[in-house]
Scaffold this active site. Structure first.
Site, PDB file in Angstrom:
ATOM      1  N   SER A  50      -7.986   4.599  -6.714  1.00 37.41           N
ATOM      2  CA  SER A  50      -6.978   4.012  -7.617  1.00 37.41           C
ATOM      3  C   SER A  50      -5.927   3.045  -6.691  1.00 37.41           C
ATOM      4  CB  SER A  50      -6.292   5.287  -8.270  1.00 37.41           C
ATOM      5  OG  SER A  50      -5.909   6.111  -7.021  1.00 37.41           O
ATOM      6  N   HIS A  69     -10.459   5.458 -13.494  1.00 38.13           N
ATOM      7  CA  HIS A  69     -10.064   4.070 -13.490  1.00 38.13           C
ATOM      8  C   HIS A  69     -11.323   3.305 -13.978  1.00 38.13           C
ATOM      9  CE1 HIS A  69      -6.049   4.234 -12.081  1.00 38.13           C
ATOM     10  NE2 HIS A  69      -6.476   5.096 -11.377  1.00 38.13           N
ATOM     11  N   LYS A  76      -5.337   6.126 -19.254  1.00 41.77           N
ATOM     12  CA  LYS A  76      -5.323   4.588 -18.474  1.00 41.77           C
ATOM     13  C   LYS A  76      -5.835   3.588 -19.557  1.00 41.77           C
ATOM     14  CE  LYS A  76      -4.589   6.666 -14.202  1.00 41.77           C
ATOM     15  NZ  LYS A  76      -4.994   7.745 -13.315  1.00 41.77           N
TER      16      LYS A  76
END
Ligand SMILES: *Cc1c(COP(=O)(O)O)cnc(C)c1O
Length: 390
Positions: free
Chosen positions: A173, A201, A232
Site C-alpha cells: 500500500s 489494492h 478502494k
C-alpha cells in the site's frame, strides 16, 4: 486518580509531537474543490451517482441499518448475492463478507491461528495483518520485503511441528509494488504452508477482469486464503475473505470480528453490487487508469523525480526526510493538490514519501496540474538550496 489519566494523555501527546510524528486530520469541505491524489478510489467509482442511487435504493428496500449480526438475523439476500458475486469474480467456491478490511484480516488470522501456528509475514505487510496475528496470540516472523530467499530461509529453520501460514499484501500500500504470487505459492507449497494474500489494492485494478493480482490467475491450491477490500477500487465499503467452502464455514464459526458485529448496512452491499456490475460493463475505466499511470511515470521521469518501481496506481515519490516530505506536501496543498505525506512509523526512517495515487476519474488537466506543481516543488527546493549555500 483522574489526574493520572490527564498526565498520561499529555505525556503521550508531547512525546509524539516531539518526535515529529504528530498526525492531523484535514476536514474536507465540498466547496474545497481540491484535486485528490491521496485516495484509493482508483476507478472513480466512489463518487459515481449510480452507486449512490443503488445505496439509497438498497436502504429503502431493506432499511438503513443492518439490525443484527449475520448469525442472528442480519444476513439478507443482498449480502448473500454479494458474497456469491465476489466468489465468482475471484474464481473461488465461496466468500464471506466483513464490515471492513481491517476486520477481515483480524478475523481470518484470529480464526486460523493459535499460539502454535508459525506465521511468516512480509515486513511491509499492512498493520491489520500484524494486528490479526496478535489477536490470535501467534508470533509473526517477518521476512525481508519481497525476498523469497529470506522467506525460504525462515521456513527451513522453523520447527517442523505446528501449522504454517505465509501472509503477504498483494499490492503493497505504501510502495505500489506487486507481490510475486507464484513465487510465494511455490515456497509455501514446498514447506507445507498455506498462503494468505490481502489484495486490498489489486482488486478492481489488476487481473484480466479486475479480479486482482490473485483472482482467477491463482486458484485456491496456490492461494487458499484471499482477502479483498471493497472501499478502494470498488468505491464502496467492506471486505471479504474468499476460499473453499470449508474455509468460509470455519470463519463463519470462529472469526470473532465476523460473529460479534452488526451486519453491513444493506445499502452498502447494494452499492458494491452496482460497482461489480460497472467493473464488468465499463472496462474503459481500467484502460484510462493504465494510460494515466503510464503518462505520469513518463513525465515524472523527464522531470527527474524519484519514482519508485511501481506499475500500479500507487506512485510514491520517496524523498527521504520527513521535513522534506512535509514541505512538498504543503507546497502542493497551496496549489490545491492533496497527496499523502507518509512518514515514520508507517514507513521506515529515511524513507518518508509523498504517496501519490491515480484514479480513472482524474482529468488530463488535473494530471497536468499535478506534474506542474511537482516541477515547482523541485524548483523551489533548488532555489532554497542556492540561497542557503554561501
Ligand atoms: C486499506 C487496507 C486494509 C483495510 O481495509 P479497510 O476496509 O479500509 O478496513 C487492509 N489491508 C490493506 C493492504 C489495505 O491497504
Amino acid at each position: 486518580m483522574p489526574e493520572a489519566w490527564n498526565t498520561y494523555l499529555a505525556e503521550r501527546a508531547a512525546t509524539r509531537r516531539h518526535a515529529g510524528r504528530w498526525r492531523q486530520r484535514r476536514t474536507r469541505r465540498l466547496s474545497d474543490g481540491c484535486r485528490d491524489f491521496a485516495g484509493n478510489d482508483y476507478l472513480g467509482l466512489a463518487g459515481d451517482p449510480r452507486l449512490a442511487d443503488a445505496q439509497a435504493e438498497g436502504a429503502r428496500r431493506y432499511g438503513a441499518g443492518g439490525r443484527a449480526s449475520h448469525l442472528v438475523s442480519g444476513h439478507l439476500e443482498v449480502h448473500e448475492e454479494l458474497e456469491q458475486r465476489l466468489a465468482a469474480l475471484t474464481g473461488r467456491p465461496a466468500a464471506l463478507l466483513f464490515s471492513t478490511g481491517y476486520m477481515a484480516n483480524l478475523g481470518a488470522l484470529q480464526a486460523l491461528c493459535d499460539p502454535d501456528t508459525r506465521l511468516f509475514q512480509d515486513r511491509l505487510n499492512h498493520a491489520s495483518l500484524l494486528d490479526g496475528a496478535r489477536l490470535a496470540g501467534a508470533r509473526s516472523r517477518r521476512f525481508h520485503h519481497a525476498d523469497l530467499g529470506d522467506l525460504e530461509r525462515l521456513l527451513t529453520r522453523a520447527p517442523a511441528e505446528g501449522r504454517r501460514l505465509v501472509v503477504s499484501d498483494g499490492v503493497f500500500s505504501m510502495d505500489g509494488d506487486v507481490a510475486d504470487i507464484a513465487g510465494l505459492a511455490a515456497a509455501a507449497r514446498r514447506h507445507g504452508a498455506w498462503l494468505m494474500v490481502d489484495d486490498a489494492h489489486g482488486l478492481g485494478v489488476l487481473g484480466e477482469a479486475g479480479d486482482g493480482c490473485v483472482g482467477r490467475a491463482h486458484g485456491i491450491d496456490a492461494v487458499p486464503v484471499l482477502v479483498g477490500t471493497l472501499g478502494k477500487a470498488l468505491g464502496s465499503a467492506g471486505a471479504f475473505v474468499a476460499g473453499s467452502e470449508a474455509l468460509v464455514e470455519h470463519l463463519t464459526q470462529f472469526a470473532r470480528p465476523y460473529v460479534y458485529t452488526t451486519a453491513q448496512p444493506p445499502g452498502v452491499a447494494a452499492a458494491t453490487l452496482k460497482a461489480l456490475q460497472l467493473l464488468e460493463a465499463e472496462p474503459e475505466r481500467r484502460s484510462r487508469l493504465a494510460m494515466l499511470i503510464a503518462r505520469f511515470r513518463r513525465e515524472a521521469t523527464t522531470l527527474g523525480l524519484p519514482l519508485a518501481a511501481s506499475t500500479t496506481p500507487i506512485q510514491p515519490l520517496v524523498l527521504g526526510e520527513s521535513q522534506r516530505v512535509m514541505a512538498w506536501a504543503a507546497w502542493l496543498a497551496e496549489r490545491g493538490i492533496m497527496v499523502g505525506a507518509i512518514r515514520e512509523p508507517t514507513v521506515p526512517r529515511g524513507q518518508a514519501r509523498l504517496r501519490i495515487t491515480l484514479s480513472a476519474a482524474h482529468t488530463d488537466n488535473e494530471l497536468d496540474a499535478l506534474l506542474d506543481a511537482l516541477a515547482d516543488c523541485k524548483a523551489r527546493e533548488t532555489l532554497a538550496g542556492a540561497e542557503a549555500s554561501p
